[in-house]
Design a protein around this motif. Structure first.
Motif, PDB file in Angstrom:
ATOM      1  N   LEU A  11       0.848  -1.192   0.000  1.00  0.00           N
ATOM      2  CA  LEU A  11       0.000   0.000   0.000  1.00  0.00           C
ATOM      3  C   LEU A  11       0.882   1.240   0.000  1.00  0.00           C
ATOM      4  N   VAL A  12       0.677   2.108  -0.974  1.00  0.00           N
ATOM      5  CA  VAL A  12       1.426   3.352  -1.049  1.00  0.00           C
ATOM      6  C   VAL A  12       0.487   4.499  -1.369  1.00  0.00           C
ATOM      7  N   GLN A  13       0.981   5.707  -1.162  1.00  0.00           N
ATOM      8  CA  GLN A  13       0.205   6.899  -1.502  1.00  0.00           C
ATOM      9  C   GLN A  13       0.495   7.308  -2.945  1.00  0.00           C
ATOM     10  N   PRO A  14      -0.418   8.037  -3.568  1.00  0.00           N
ATOM     11  CA  PRO A  14      -0.166   8.536  -4.922  1.00  0.00           C
ATOM     12  C   PRO A  14       1.151   9.290  -5.005  1.00  0.00           C
ATOM     13  N   GLY A  15       1.890   9.037  -6.071  1.00  0.00           N
ATOM     14  CA  GLY A  15       3.176   9.681  -6.264  1.00  0.00           C
ATOM     15  C   GLY A  15       4.350   8.894  -5.734  1.00  0.00           C
ATOM     16  N   GLU A  16       4.098   7.910  -4.924  1.00  0.00           N
ATOM     17  CA  GLU A  16       5.173   7.108  -4.353  1.00  0.00           C
ATOM     18  C   GLU A  16       5.585   5.987  -5.313  1.00  0.00           C
ATOM     19  N   SER A  17       6.575   5.208  -4.862  1.00  0.00           N
ATOM     20  CA  SER A  17       7.146   4.164  -5.718  1.00  0.00           C
ATOM     21  C   SER A  17       7.083   2.804  -5.044  1.00  0.00           C
ATOM     22  N   LEU A  18       7.110   1.792  -5.877  1.00  0.00           N
ATOM     23  CA  LEU A  18       7.224   0.401  -5.438  1.00  0.00           C
ATOM     24  C   LEU A  18       8.091  -0.346  -6.439  1.00  0.00           C
ATOM     25  N   ARG A  19       8.726  -1.401  -5.957  1.00  0.00           N
ATOM     26  CA  ARG A  19       9.507  -2.258  -6.837  1.00  0.00           C
ATOM     27  C   ARG A  19       9.060  -3.693  -6.661  1.00  0.00           C
ATOM     28  N   LEU A  20       8.567  -4.277  -7.747  1.00  0.00           N
ATOM     29  CA  LEU A  20       8.164  -5.677  -7.731  1.00  0.00           C
ATOM     30  C   LEU A  20       9.309  -6.533  -8.270  1.00  0.00           C
ATOM     31  N   SER A  21       9.411  -7.729  -7.749  1.00  0.00           N
ATOM     32  CA  SER A  21      10.377  -8.677  -8.282  1.00  0.00           C
ATOM     33  C   SER A  21       9.706 -10.028  -8.481  1.00  0.00           C
ATOM     34  N   CYS A  22      10.239 -10.774  -9.430  1.00  0.00           N
ATOM     35  CA  CYS A  22       9.709 -12.096  -9.727  1.00  0.00           C
ATOM     36  C   CYS A  22      10.884 -13.001 -10.081  1.00  0.00           C
ATOM     37  N   ALA A  23      11.074 -14.030  -9.285  1.00  0.00           N
ATOM     38  CA  ALA A  23      12.175 -14.965  -9.493  1.00  0.00           C
ATOM     39  C   ALA A  23      11.638 -16.305  -9.970  1.00  0.00           C
ATOM     40  N   ALA A  24      12.194 -16.797 -11.064  1.00  0.00           N
ATOM     41  CA  ALA A  24      11.770 -18.073 -11.637  1.00  0.00           C
ATOM     42  C   ALA A  24      12.772 -19.163 -11.313  1.00  0.00           C
ATOM     43  N   ILE A  69      10.958  -1.965 -16.516  1.00  0.00           N
ATOM     44  CA  ILE A  69      11.187  -3.384 -16.282  1.00  0.00           C
ATOM     45  C   ILE A  69      12.638  -3.714 -16.598  1.00  0.00           C
ATOM     46  N   SER A  70      13.225  -4.552 -15.766  1.00  0.00           N
ATOM     47  CA  SER A  70      14.605  -4.974 -15.984  1.00  0.00           C
ATOM     48  C   SER A  70      14.723  -6.458 -15.650  1.00  0.00           C
ATOM     49  N   ARG A  71      15.874  -7.008 -16.023  1.00  0.00           N
ATOM     50  CA  ARG A  71      16.024  -8.460 -15.919  1.00  0.00           C
ATOM     51  C   ARG A  71      17.440  -8.823 -15.512  1.00  0.00           C
ATOM     52  N   ASP A  72      17.547  -9.810 -14.622  1.00  0.00           N
ATOM     53  CA  ASP A  72      18.830 -10.391 -14.249  1.00  0.00           C
ATOM     54  C   ASP A  72      18.814 -11.833 -14.737  1.00  0.00           C
ATOM     55  N   ASN A  73      19.407 -12.063 -15.894  1.00  0.00           N
ATOM     56  CA  ASN A  73      19.361 -13.399 -16.491  1.00  0.00           C
ATOM     57  C   ASN A  73      20.032 -14.453 -15.614  1.00  0.00           C
ATOM     58  N   ALA A  74      21.072 -14.061 -14.919  1.00  0.00           N
ATOM     59  CA  ALA A  74      21.793 -15.024 -14.080  1.00  0.00           C
ATOM     60  C   ALA A  74      20.913 -15.532 -12.944  1.00  0.00           C
ATOM     61  N   LYS A  75      19.987 -14.683 -12.494  1.00  0.00           N
ATOM     62  CA  LYS A  75      19.113 -15.050 -11.376  1.00  0.00           C
ATOM     63  C   LYS A  75      17.705 -15.413 -11.844  1.00  0.00           C
ATOM     64  N   ASN A  76      17.476 -15.394 -13.160  1.00  0.00           N
ATOM     65  CA  ASN A  76      16.132 -15.653 -13.701  1.00  0.00           C
ATOM     66  C   ASN A  76      15.093 -14.793 -12.984  1.00  0.00           C
ATOM     67  N   THR A  77      15.420 -13.543 -12.818  1.00  0.00           N
ATOM     68  CA  THR A  77      14.578 -12.624 -12.048  1.00  0.00           C
ATOM     69  C   THR A  77      14.301 -11.360 -12.859  1.00  0.00           C
ATOM     70  N   ILE A  78      13.074 -10.894 -12.765  1.00  0.00           N
ATOM     71  CA  ILE A  78      12.740  -9.598 -13.350  1.00  0.00           C
ATOM     72  C   ILE A  78      12.282  -8.650 -12.252  1.00  0.00           C
ATOM     73  N   TYR A  79      12.438  -7.369 -12.543  1.00  0.00           N
ATOM     74  CA  TYR A  79      12.061  -6.323 -11.603  1.00  0.00           C
ATOM     75  C   TYR A  79      11.165  -5.326 -12.327  1.00  0.00           C
TER      76      TYR A  79
END
Length: 120
Positions: A11-24, A69-79
């Protein structure tokens, strides 16, 4: 089997930031693309951003200039870096992977989703 571990919602307020990650992880020969989709209540699931193995990206018009969106191929992870969040960004965000299995079959898989709420 393939596992996708998503994190970073909240939960964030308008104008703020969040970073999602997904590891496969799992029985993956090669990942072709990974991406984030979102689904708001009463709406269809839509693409937010995706990235291919070679780094090509695609964004929904509504997030261009705010999300990255960005990707770390070595970790099979996207952000997914989400800046200048708006109330209309509120949704459940799902990670998706398009991959080739070790049996050389093309497949895709969805994560369980992480909730993003933008509210004052």
């Amino acid at each position: 089997q393939v596992q996708l571990v998503e994190s970073g919602g909240g939960l964030v307020q308008p104008g703020e930031s969040l970073r999602l990650s997904c590891a496969a992880s799992g029985i993956i020969f090669r990942i072709n693309a990974m991406g984030w989709y979102r689904q708001a209540p009463g709406k269809q699931r839509e693409l937010v951003a995706a990235i291919t193995r070679d780094g090509s990206t695609n964004y929904a018009d509504s997030v261009k200039g705010r999300f990255s969106i960005s990707r770390d191929n070595a970790k099979n992870t996207i952000y997914l870096q989400m800046n200048s969040l708006k109330p209309e960004d509120t949704a459940d965000y799902y990670c998706n992977i398009e991959y080739i299995s070790t049996t050389l079959v093309r497949k895709d898989y969805w994560g369980q989703g992480t909730q993003v709420t933008v509210s004052s």
